[in-house]
Design a protein around this motif. Structure first.
Motif, PDB file in Angstrom:
ATOM      1  N   PRO A 112       0.836  -1.206   0.000  1.00 41.92           N
ATOM      2  CA  PRO A 112       0.000   0.000   0.000  1.00 41.92           C
ATOM      3  C   PRO A 112       0.873   1.258   0.000  1.00 41.92           C
ATOM      4  O   PRO A 112       1.920   1.317   0.656  1.00 41.92           O
ATOM      5  CB  PRO A 112      -0.808  -0.139   1.287  1.00 41.92           C
ATOM      6  N   SER A 113       0.417   2.252  -0.713  1.00 39.95           N
ATOM      7  CA  SER A 113       1.221   3.464  -0.870  1.00 39.95           C
ATOM      8  C   SER A 113       1.463   4.162   0.456  1.00 39.95           C
ATOM      9  O   SER A 113       2.564   4.698   0.689  1.00 39.95           O
ATOM     10  CB  SER A 113       0.536   4.414  -1.856  1.00 39.95           C
ATOM     11  N   ALA A 114       0.477   4.143   1.317  1.00 41.67           N
ATOM     12  CA  ALA A 114       0.665   4.813   2.605  1.00 41.67           C
ATOM     13  C   ALA A 114       1.760   4.132   3.412  1.00 41.67           C
ATOM     14  O   ALA A 114       2.610   4.792   4.034  1.00 41.67           O
ATOM     15  CB  ALA A 114      -0.646   4.825   3.391  1.00 41.67           C
ATOM     16  N   VAL A 115       1.729   2.797   3.412  1.00 39.59           N
ATOM     17  CA  VAL A 115       2.757   2.046   4.137  1.00 39.59           C
ATOM     18  C   VAL A 115       4.120   2.293   3.491  1.00 39.59           C
ATOM     19  O   VAL A 115       5.128   2.493   4.176  1.00 39.59           O
ATOM     20  CB  VAL A 115       2.412   0.546   4.145  1.00 39.59           C
ATOM     21  N   ARG A 116       4.147   2.265   2.157  1.00 40.81           N
ATOM     22  CA  ARG A 116       5.409   2.482   1.456  1.00 40.81           C
ATOM     23  C   ARG A 116       5.994   3.853   1.761  1.00 40.81           C
ATOM     24  O   ARG A 116       7.193   3.989   2.043  1.00 40.81           O
ATOM     25  CB  ARG A 116       5.176   2.339  -0.056  1.00 40.81           C
ATOM     26  N   ASP A 117       5.143   4.867   1.760  1.00 38.57           N
ATOM     27  CA  ASP A 117       5.639   6.209   2.043  1.00 38.57           C
ATOM     28  C   ASP A 117       6.155   6.317   3.468  1.00 38.57           C
ATOM     29  O   ASP A 117       7.182   6.960   3.734  1.00 38.57           O
ATOM     30  CB  ASP A 117       4.520   7.232   1.815  1.00 38.57           C
ATOM     31  N   ARG A 118       5.430   5.636   4.401  1.00 37.36           N
ATOM     32  CA  ARG A 118       5.874   5.692   5.798  1.00 37.36           C
ATOM     33  C   ARG A 118       7.203   4.972   5.969  1.00 37.36           C
ATOM     34  O   ARG A 118       8.085   5.429   6.699  1.00 37.36           O
ATOM     35  CB  ARG A 118       4.804   5.063   6.701  1.00 37.36           C
ATOM     36  N   VAL A 119       7.335   3.827   5.290  1.00 37.17           N
ATOM     37  CA  VAL A 119       8.608   3.106   5.343  1.00 37.17           C
ATOM     38  C   VAL A 119       9.737   3.990   4.851  1.00 37.17           C
ATOM     39  O   VAL A 119      10.829   4.037   5.454  1.00 37.17           O
ATOM     40  CB  VAL A 119       8.523   1.811   4.514  1.00 37.17           C
ATOM     41  N   CYS A 120       9.511   4.710   3.763  1.00 37.18           N
ATOM     42  CA  CYS A 120      10.556   5.584   3.197  1.00 37.18           C
ATOM     43  C   CYS A 120      10.969   6.651   4.197  1.00 37.18           C
ATOM     44  O   CYS A 120      12.174   6.907   4.393  1.00 37.18           O
ATOM     45  CB  CYS A 120      10.043   6.237   1.916  1.00 37.18           C
ATOM     46  N   ASN A 121       9.997   7.247   4.820  1.00 31.58           N
ATOM     47  CA  ASN A 121      10.306   8.330   5.735  1.00 31.58           C
ATOM     48  C   ASN A 121      11.038   7.855   6.981  1.00 31.58           C
ATOM     49  O   ASN A 121      12.040   8.447   7.392  1.00 31.58           O
ATOM     50  CB  ASN A 121       9.021   9.058   6.128  1.00 31.58           C
TER      51      ASN A 121
END
Length: 1188
Positions: A208-217
């Motif tokens: 999921p994009s939200a999870v992916r973005d959080r992982v990146c941050n």
């Protein structure tokens, strides 16, 4: 329980036997396993962890050595299986011994893999999520996270379940990264690393994009503050996975550095990841965190981290170099990458750094911040090392980077401000092009072509370094694998099936080498146009003496290599399978040579043309460019053909007046028509014979046929060329067109040179050719010095009548100009000496050609004889020399030649007399007088050609030759009278019969040695010759009588008047006037009347005599008179008018009208007067042969 059995004796008796099994043969003492004992042992806190660890170790051994045994026991009741799994998961939370934890992790993974049950995997994930949810802290979850990571690694299918069904668990994993324990963070990152790195990449794509973005941050924050090596390695590994995802890269490159560049335990990223995702486009690029993190990794001492960092940079830039390059450049990433190149020999690191820098070069900021300038030294040093590596992909990537820098570097910023930098690069490239790997050599050649750019040249220009590069590339040709016939037949199939074949690699290197060579030629042209670069004035003084470091030496190297190696190699490569790209560069290189060394281009052009390059270029155009294919190749071929043609034409024997006009005319024709001429040679005849369509393309074909043929290259058979040119001339005339001068000259050359193997021309064709040649204002502008032209013009009487004399004159004049030395006037002694030398030498080629023509076409002899009489002295002497050779017995001619020649010689002699008589009263000096001694010399040769016993010899003693004696004496007497009978050549004596007895009287003394009686006798004798009315004697007698009266007027005017006023003069005049109309208006008779008027006034001449002459003129008409008669009549009428000899008005008006009708005298016909003909040439020697 024994040391090997997995049972507990205290409790085993309570268990159902179905939960136990002995593994292996009983007699062999196999291991006894009881699942119930195992579960109770794990659950019993009183049992030491050592025993538990031993039991788990035994279970691990069972799972390895007896696959399926434990599964069968557990599958009896799935609740027992799940309970056993739950107990093991619980131990991950409760056990403290690292060994025990390791065994639990190992057994759990093995067990789940043994069961291969989706239910078991789900159960484990549920349990882990449950544990995370029930715990407020993740402090004790390090073993659990480690197990989860190992499980995903061992069972990749778990990753797909996680991203699709356990998003809350993934959120927990993200939150766990905020825990300050770096060991725990490392375990969590390890889970993400295995999750996103699962084979196939489906889990990463489904995240999921939200999870992916959080992982990146959270990853960026973790990586920014990580200090332990394990955490760093895991974070970098995870980052290397994320940067392959375009969306993840977008998040990573838009994270703020100010929020995470501290070690405080902040939760900003976790709480606001969604808002950061939404506003990532608004973040300024210069605050990007990722480049700073990667720069820190590049500065680390761990080469693995440096390699991974470089790979991550490359992976980010690949997505969008234009979007992501600037943050990296602003973070000084290029500087640190160049530093890595300078101090590392790690192949992977070098390749990765090359790749990053290669992508960064697409951003103009890379060059504006001078990273290319500052990093060039490091790049060159690393290339020097990488070329020694066995992994050839590394130097290939480095050379590619160097090429991009050279090609993209702005001209305003010099890469090599000083010579050492340029020399260092050139030395590396010499090694590159000399590599045993053709792919590396090809890449190095590509870099070299980029280096040969004007703005990359240092001051002073390093011509010697460029020469070494050109020679290194040239030397590489020796090892090229040229295509064999078998390869050529299957070239298309081979290109598809084996693109790495050695032959194709050789072809690729050749193409790139040609591009490089062309760049070198272009650079040489640019340097030649710049005086500063051409002179290389900044060169150290001690180097000026060396020829190797000059522009001229570079140009000589280019020409030498092109001539000796490049041309043969390309021809062999394209002999059976021409390549359009290779040929395009090849012909461009050949074109460039014509501007580099002009002094050598004549020989170079001749060599190209004689070697068949017209045919080669034409065939390539027709084969590869027809139908508007390969326009670049077509343009290259056209440029080469035009420069070759213009070079050949500029050195041809064009007349000076038409040279520049012809050059410009041909240049325009070729420039505008060559591109459309995409025909093979076999198609040229049909093009030339097309009646419709434009003529200009045909003109180009004619010009190229002529220029190629001049160098011995017959593009078409002679018969075809001959017939096609004739057809072209006829079609052009039928269409009312006029051939351009240069085309007409080329057509004439082709007709002349190809006539031997062609059929004879018919009347219509000859008329067409004659008309075409006559259309030219000056035939001399069409002339070319070739024996075939003389043969062609003399072969057909229709052409010989109009043009043979002109061609012969030009042939002899051309030879004379060639043999003429200094311009100063030669003395008589020098002339005689040179004549003696010529007589001893073998007959020259031009003379031999003329002798061949005269043998084949005897009428040429008469044309030459006419030239002896009518041309200027130098040319007449040259013609006489040819005729002397003809009659001198050096060749075997027809026995009747002299017999046929004598009448013509006598006619020529008569013409000489006529000319001199007709112009005897003019004031200018006559150059034609030289013809007389020449004709006499020829008569001597003619007489000497026949022995006295020959029947033809007696004819020479007949009337004609006696007439010759008379004329010769008259000419001799005339010359003596003109010199007042005083000559250093002729000794004169007198006697009483002429001057009377001594002492001499006044009159005889004045006229000595002729005397008054001698003068009267001579006058009567000349009058007698006049009465014979023979053309030759008539003119010669009047001329001699004029000299006699002139002598008498100077010495004794009374005697002159007495001689003229004798009755004999009146009788002579009456006889001549009564001889008929033709005789009355003869130029000699008119001049005789003028003599009478000048020396006697009116006593001899009467008014009826003058009126009789005027009436004869009126009857014939002034326009019907010859030029000589017109001139004599004009003089007579002028005398009558000035002395008022006809007083009546009507007669005066007639005289005036006739003078007006005659008009002004024709200046072109005026000849200069000379009475001293015997002083020119060596006439006395000739006349001595004719004494009676």
């Amino acid at each position: 329980m024994t040391s090997r059995d997995i049972v507990c004796n205290k409790i085993h008796f309570r268990h159902d036997p179905k939960w136990s099994r002995r593994l292996g043969p009983v007699e062999g003492g196999g291991l006894l396993l009881c699942v119930a004992c195992l579960i109770e042992m794990i659950d019993d806190e009183d049992i030491a962890s050592v025993r538990k660890s031993s039991a788990l170790s035994s279970v691990s051994g069972v799972l390895k050595c007896s696959p399926g045994a434990l599964r069968e026991l557990l599958q009896q009741d799935h609740r027992v299986c799940l309970h056993f799994t739950a107990k093991l998961l619980g131990m991950l939370q409760t056990a403290e011994d690292p060994v025990t934890l390791e065994k639990v992790d190992q057994v759990l993974v093995q067990l789940l893999l043994e069961l291969q049950s989706e239910l078991s995997f789900r159960f484990v994930l549920d349990e882990i999520h449950k544990q995370l949810s029930e715990q407020l802290s993740v402090k004790h979850f390090l073993p659990t996270f480690s197990f989860l990571g190992n499980l995903i690694k061992a069972a990749p299918t778990v990753s797909q379940s996680l991203v699709t069904h356990y998003v809350p668990l993934l959120d927990r994993l993200c939150s766990a990264l905020l825990f300050p324990d770096e060991a725990l963070k490392g375990a969590v990152v390890y889970v993400w690393l295995q999750l996103l790195g699962a084979p196939g990449g489906s889990a990463a794509q489904s995240l999921p994009s939200a999870v992916r973005d959080r992982v990146c941050n959270v990853l960026l924050k973790t990586l920014a503050n990580a200090s332990s090596p394990q955490l760093l390695r895991n974070c970098v590994g995870l980052l290397s996975q994320l940067v392959h995802l375009a969306d993840a890269v977008s998040v990573l490159m838009n994270s703020l550095s100010c929020q995470v560049m501290c070690d405080e335990n902040e939760d900003i990223l976790a709480n606001n990841s969604q808002s950061l995702s939404q506003n990532q486009d608004q973040q300024p690029p210069d605050h990007c965190l990722l480049p700073l993190i990667l720069k820190k990794l590049l500065l680390s001492g761990d080469e693995n981290l440096q390699v991974t960092s470089a790979k991550c940079i490359a992976s980010v830039l690949v997505h969008s170099p234009s979007q992501y390059s600037a943050p990296f450049i602003n973070a000084d990433i290029p500087e640190f990458l160049f530093d890595r190149l300078a101090c590392s020999s790690n192949e992977v690191l070098l390749w990765s750094a090359y790749s990053c820098l290669l992508l960064l070069t697409e951003e103009p900021l890379f060059f504006s911040q001078c990273h290319s300038v500052y990093g060039m030294e490091s790049l060159v040093r690393s290339l020097k090392e990488s070329l020694q590596l066995t992994n050839l992909e590394v130097p290939k990537q480095g050379l590619l980077l160097l090429r991009e820098i050279l090609e993209r570097q702005p001209a305003t910023v010099r890469l090599f401000p000083s010579a050492p930098g340029f020399v260092a690069v050139s030395e590396v490239l010499v090694v590159g092009v000399s590599s045993t790997c053709l792919l590396v050599a090809t890449q190095a050649a590509s870099v070299t072509s980029a280096l040969f750019r004007l703005d990359h040249q240092s001051r002073p220009v390093q011509y010697e370094a460029m020469i070494k590069l050109i020679e290194a590339i040239t030397n590489r040709f020796v090892s090229l694998t040229l295509p064999s016939p078998a390869h050529l037949r299957s070239s298309g199939r081979m290109k598809r099936s084996d693109p790495s074949s050695q032959a194709l690699r050789s072809e690729g290197f050749l193409l790139q080498a040609l591009v490089c060579f062309q760049s070198a030629c272009r650079l040489a042209e640019e340097c030649a146009s710049d005086p500063v670069l051409k002179e290389n004035m900044f060169t150290a003084p001690y180097k000026h003496s060396g020829a190797q470091d000059s522009l001229e030496s570079l140009c000589q190297c280019l020409l030498r290599c092109c001539d000796a190696v490049w041309i043969p190699t390309v021809i062999r490569m394209c002999e059976r399978a021409p390549s359009a790209p290779i040929l395009q560069n090849f012909y461009s290189i050949l074109s460039s040579q014509f501007t580099l060394l002009p002094s050598l281009m004549a020989a170079f052009a001749n060599k190209l043309a004689s070697s068949g390059f017209y045919k080669l270029a034409v065939e390539h155009k027709g084969l590869l460019c027809a139908g508007n294919r390969n326009p670049n190749l077509n343009a290259s071929c056209c440029g080469f053909l035009q420069k070759l043609s213009m070079c050949l034409l500029s050195q041809s024997d064009l007349p000076s007046g038409s040279h520049q006009h012809d050059l410009k005319e041909v240049e325009n024709l070729l420039l505008h028509n060559l591109p459309s001429l995409c025909y093979r040679l076999s198609e040229w005849p049909s093009v030339l014979c097309e009646y419709q369509g434009p003529q200009a393309p045909k003109y180009c074909l004619v010009i190229m046929l002529r220029l190629a043929l001049q160098q011995g290259d017959r593009l078409l058979p002679d018969q075809i060329v001959f017939s096609n040119v004739v057809w072209l001339l006829r079609s052009v005339q039928e269409q009312g067109c006029v051939l351009p001068h240069s085309v007409l000259r080329s057509a004439l050359y082709l007709l002349a040179v190809t006539q031997d193997k062609s059929p004879s021309l018919d009347g219509a064709s000859l008329n067409c050719i004659s008309k075409a040649l006559s259309s030219c204002q000056s035939f001399s502008s069409l002339y070319f010095h070739h024996p075939a032209l003389i043969h062609f013009m003399c072969r057909y009487p229709e052409l010989a009548e109009k043009f043979a004399a002109l061609v012969l004159e030009l042939w002899l004049t051309k030879e004379q100009d060639t043999n003429t030395g200094p311009t100063r006037a030669d003395t008589q002694e020098e002339k005689e000496s040179r004549a003696d030398e010529r007589s001893d030498q073998k007959t020259d080629t031009e003379t031999m050609e003329l002798l061949s023509v005269m043998e084949k076409y005897p009428a040429v002899i008469l044309t030459l004889l006419d030239m002896v009489c009518t041309r200027e002295a130098p040319l007449a002497e040259r013609v006489l020399g040819v005729l002397e050779v003809l009659l001198g017995g050096q060749r075997d001619y027809n026995i009747n030649l002299c017999t046929n020649l004598r009448p013509a010689l006598l006619q020529a002699l008569q013409r000489v007399s006529v000319v001199n008589t007709d112009h005897g009263f003019e004031e200018e000096y006559s150059a034609q007088v030289n013809s007389l001694p020449l004709v006499l010399k020829l008569l001597c040769v003619t007489q000497a050609s026949d022995p006295p016993s020959s029947p033809h010899y007696s004819n020479m003693e007949g009337v004609h030759f006696k007439l010759l004696y008379h004329v010769s004496y008259l000419r001799l007497l005339q010359a003596l009278l003109d010199t007042d009978l005083a000559s250093e050549v002729v000794c004169l004596t007198s006697g009483p019969g002429l001057v009377g007895l001594r002492p001499l009287g006044i009159e005889d003394g004045a006229l000595y040695p002729l005397g008054s009686r001698g003068a009267q006798c001579l006058s009567i004798a000349l009058s007698g010759l006049l009465l014979q009315k023979h053309e030759l004697l008539l003119r010669a007698s009047v001329n001699c009588l004029s000299s006699l009266l002139g002598f008498l007027q100077r010495k004794s005017p009374a005697t002159a008047k007495h001689v003229v006023c004798q009755p004999w003069s009146r009788f002579l005049l009456h006889s001549l006037l009564s001889s008929g109309k033709s005789c009355l208006l003869h130029p000699a008779i008119l001049r005789f009347i003028i003599l009478l008027l000048q020396d006697s006034g009116t006593p001899v001449l009467r008014e009826p005599d003058l009126l009789q002459v005027m009436e004869a003129v009126e009857r014939r008409g002034v326009k019907e008179l010859s030029k000589e008669a017109e001139q004599a009549l004009r003089l007579l009428l002028t005398q009558i008018q000035s002395r008022d000899l006809l007083p009546r008005e009507e007669h005066k008006q007639k005289v005036k009208n006739m003078i007006e009708e005659l008009g002004e005298p024709d200046q072109s016909c005026r000849r200069s007067q000379s009475h001293n003909v015997l002083h020119v040439g060596d006439v006395p020697l000739c006349l001595s042969d004719f004494v009676l």
